[in-house]
Structure formats: structure tokens, C-alpha cells
Scaffold this active site. Structure first.
Site, PDB file in Angstrom:
ATOM      1  N   CYS A  71       0.840  -1.204   0.000  1.00 31.61           N
ATOM      2  CA  CYS A  71       0.000   0.000   0.000  1.00 31.61           C
ATOM      3  C   CYS A  71       0.873   1.251   0.000  1.00 31.61           C
ATOM      4  CB  CYS A  71      -0.921   0.032   1.225  1.00 31.61           C
ATOM      5  SG  CYS A  71      -2.180  -1.264   1.240  1.00 31.61           S
ATOM      6  N   GLN A 245     -10.529 -10.604 -11.578  1.00 32.80           N
ATOM      7  CA  GLN A 245     -10.545  -9.254 -11.017  1.00 32.80           C
ATOM      8  C   GLN A 245     -10.294  -9.337  -9.516  1.00 32.80           C
ATOM      9  OE1 GLN A 245     -10.481  -6.673 -12.830  1.00 32.80           O
ATOM     10  NE2 GLN A 245     -11.426  -7.247 -14.786  1.00 32.80           N
ATOM     11  N   CYS A 366      -7.083  -1.221 -16.764  1.00 27.07           N
ATOM     12  CA  CYS A 366      -6.420  -1.065 -15.471  1.00 27.07           C
ATOM     13  C   CYS A 366      -5.261  -0.090 -15.570  1.00 27.07           C
ATOM     14  CB  CYS A 366      -5.934  -2.419 -14.952  1.00 27.07           C
ATOM     15  SG  CYS A 366      -4.713  -3.204 -16.028  1.00 27.07           S
TER      16      CYS A 366
END
Length: 413
Positions: A71, A245, A366
Site C-alpha cells: 500500500c 478481477q 487497469c
């Protein structure tokens, strides 16, 4: 040696950007308006301390944030974070001369990611399992992951034990873990060649823990249960390592947008169809021709359609759309097209769509950079861009999905 910097904006990868005499300096985990100290190395720096924090700085959700490289933006207030992602898409499109109203970002909730790729490596003190440190080959062991489904987090100790059993290399290797309706599907890559005894031990472990499947480098070691996912109302058994996905909610949001746009199309071409996440939903109302280069994915789509009820006709074609895109003449047999290519986009295929008479086109991507390039081709070919909807499938990362809808007026005969 550290120095003091003022953060001017966020860069494309979510790093704070400071202006210096030698150019922009990228400092991870910082926010616009902050004053920080950082240790510089070329055009990047390591954050040392935040001297003056932005009012948009919040406490991260994970104890591993800034260590684990999974992240980049947990420290960013939610609404500002979502606006940044939306503006990122708008900025990239504008760079291609595409000035279109960008829809609100479809948000991603924590604890919803159903597929993660973990890194593993055997060390003197035991098996490491986690994610790579930011911009580093070093693996950070994790004990929690607030983006992932609880089923994955609860299984981390078991996955670490499985990594130990299948490890036949001194190098790091990968475990792609997918939550399916049948249990965890674990696809291991580059763990080395297993002997028969090691294979049996790993297989027995998978059986005992109730996992759906273990595959190594796409070879099925054991499959107690077919790993099944639902695409709309259609059950599909995934082949090893199949694309899926990342979150079910994002997949459904994309499918709803695409389905709404193509609802008047009687015959639809689904290009880069994968295992059928769009095709099998669209087939509830339209005939669908699914085109995909991966044989195993196309076979899974075909089996799913054959055992489903209430679908229109679904046909499949194995074809490398990068080497041999559907021509505009072939496309003219359809009145709707959806394409969802890998990050490289679909430049050659877009050129053929641009020459076609297909009235309704949905572009799923994407990568906003290649999406902008492909949309420019379609617009220059006579398509009108009706909407662009960004979708936050990869929470707290710089990545963003988008669905663009286009129309071309029918030619008068």
C-alpha cells in the site's frame, strides 16, 4: 544525510513530490503541504520525519504500512484519496486532448480483495511470507492485511507452512492465493522442482486444511475441489493461475456499467474475454462471441456457458489479439463490443474498432495511460466518448481501473 523538504503535490505513484534545484524529488508516504525531513538518493528519498503534517494525514489501517510495499496511501484521508484517483484519470485523458466529465470514483471497501500474490523465501530463521518492501527485493513478513478478505488473513500461518513444504529453492518465490466458493486456490510459482515425496506431503497438507487446489508453475499438484467463482449467475471453474478481477464488488460494478451500455446490442464481441466475467453476464440478454488468447481461460468460459441455463448463444475463439486483432470487417457483424486488455492496452485492436461500424463500445482498463491512447484512436475514428467511470479496485495503491463508454452514429444507407 537527511534534509528538509516541502511537499508540493502527489506524483502518479502516490509519492509526495518536492521541488529541488536538481528537479523533482519523490518522497513516499508524504502529502501535499507537508514539511518533512528525508534522506535523498538520486530522484527519490526515504522519509525520516514529518515536521508539519497535512490536515489530510490520518492514521494508517495496518501495522505494516510504510514497511510492506503493498500500500502507498493509507495515510491519506478517504475523500481526498478518492478525489486524487479520479483527478489522476482526468489528468491523463486531458494529456491526450480528451476533455470528458469523469464520473465519481466507485470506492473499494477494506477487506474485500479476493486475490493476493504473496512473496516467500526460506531463511535461517524460518520461512518468510509477506510482501516486498517498497522498491526492494526484501520480503516483509505480515501478520495482517486490511485490504484482503478475512479468509486470506486467517490462513497466513497455514500458507507459510505450505510455502515451507513446497520450497525447493534458495530464491524467493510467489504464492497467488485466491478465495473461491470452494476454498482457497493456491498457485505457486518458481518454488523449484519438487520430488515425489515432497509433492505427497504438500498434497496431504492441502487435503487436511480444506484448500480447494494447489498448483505449482501451472501444474495441478492436487485439486480436492474445483475452485469455482460466480460470474453473475454462472459458475466457472478457474484454471490454475487464471486472471480474476481483484475484488468481486469492482468486477460487478464494471459489469453493470458495461451491461447497461450494451443492453440494446443483440450480438456482442467480448475481446480479451478471460474466463468470462463479462461474456457470461452479457449472455443473459445478448449473443456473445468471446475472444481470448489463453486456451485454459477460454475452455473455462466455454464449460461455464454450457452448464448454465437461460443464456443466449455463447461462442468462443482462441486468438492472440495483439498479433491478430479482429478486423473492422469481422467486427461489423456485431452491434456491441467490450474489450478489457492487459496493462499494455489494445492499440492495434482499437485501430480496427475505430474503422468499424459497431455502434456501442465499452473499453475497460487497469492503466489510464494506455486507455487514453486507445480512446484517442477511437475518438479520431468517429466515436463519441459518452462517459468515463474510475473504479478503485486496488485500495490504497496508485492503481485505478476505468470503464469508458463510446458510441458511433449509424451510417445512413
Amino acid at each position: 544525510m537527511s534534509a528538509r523538504f516541502s511537499i508540493r503535490k502527489l506524483g502518479a505513484q502516490g509519492d509526495g513530490v518536492a521541488e529541488t534545484e536538481t528537479g523533482d524529488l519523490f518522497i513516499p508516504f508524504t502529502l501535499p503541504g507537508e514539511t518533512v525531513t528525508a534522506a535523498r538518493e538520486r530522484d527519490r528519498a526515504m522519509l525520516m520525519a514529518v515536521l508539519e503534517a497535512s490536515p489530510l494525514r490520518i492514521d494508517p489501517a495496518c501495522c505494516h504500512f510504510t514497511e510492506c510495499g503493498g500500500c502507498a496511501l493509507q495515510h491519506f484521508e478517504a475523500e481526498a484519496y478518492r478525489q486524487w484517483k479520479r483527478e489522476k484519470v482526468a489528468h491523463i485523458l486531458k494529456g491526450k486532448g480528451i476533455d470528458c466529465e469523469i464520473g465519481d470514483l466507485v470506492a473499494c471497501a477494506p477487506q474485500t480483495r479476493r486475490r493476493v500474490v504473496l512473496a516467500a523465501r526460506r531463511t535461517e530463521t524460518g520461512m518468510l511470507l509477506g510482501f516486498h518492501r517498497h522498491l526492494s527485493p526484501e520480503i516483509v513478513a505480515i501478520s495482517e492485511c486490511p485490504i484482503s478478505l478475512p479468509e486470506i488473513v486467517a490462513a497466513l500461518d497455514l500458507l507459510r507452512a505450505l510455502a515451507e513444504l513446497v520450497c525447493a529453492t534458495a530464491k524467493s518465490f510467489r504464492l497467488a492465493v485466491t478465495v473461491t466458493g470452494s476454498g482457497l486456490d493456491v498457485a505457486v510459482h518458481e518454488s523449484g522442482k519438487l520430488g515425489e515425496h515432497q509433492r505427497r506431503i504438500a498434497a496431504n497438507f492441502v487435503m487436511a486444511q480444506g484448500f480447494a487446489r494447489l498448483s505449482i508453475d501451472d501444474e495441478i499438484i492436487i485439486e480436492p475441489k474445483k475452485p469455482v467463482v460466480m460470474f453473475g449467475g454462472v459458475a466457472v471453474a478457474l484454471p490454475p493461475g487464471a486472471f480474476l478481477q481483484a475484488t468481486e464488488a469492482a468486477e460487478q460494478a464494471m459489469a453493470d456499467i458495461v451491461g447497461g451500455h450494451l443492453k440494446r446490442a443483440k450480438k456482442v464481441a467480448d475481446l480479451f474475454a478471460g474466463c468470462g466475467s463479462f461474456a457470461l453476464r452479457l449472455a443473459a440478454k445478448s449473443e456473445v462471441h468471446a475472444v481470448e488468447g489463453d486456451a485454459a481461460a477460454l475452455s473455462a468460459l466455454d464449460r461455464g456457458s454450457r452448464f448454465a441455463t437461460g443464456l443466449k448463444r455463447v461462442t468462443g475463439e482462441r486468438r492472440d489479439l495483439f498479433r491478430r486483432p479482429l478486423t473492422f470487417k469481422e467486427l461489423n457483424a456485431f452491434d456491441g463490443v467490450v474489450f478489457d486488455p492487459p496493462r499494455a492496452g489494445a492499440e492495434d485492436q482499437s485501430k480496427q474498432i475505430a474503422r468499424s461500424d459497431v455502434p456501442y463500445v465499452a473499453a475497460v482498463s487497469c492503466n489510464p495511460v494506455t486507455l487514453a491512447r486507445d480512446l484517442r484512436i477511437l475518438i479520431d475514428g468517429g466515436y463519441a466518448l459518452k462517459s468515463v467511470t474510475p473504479i478503485d479496485q486496488f485500495l490504497w495503491s496508485p492503481h485505478v481501473e476505468a470503464v469508458a463508454l463510446l458510441e458511433k452514429p449509424k451510417k445512413r444507407r
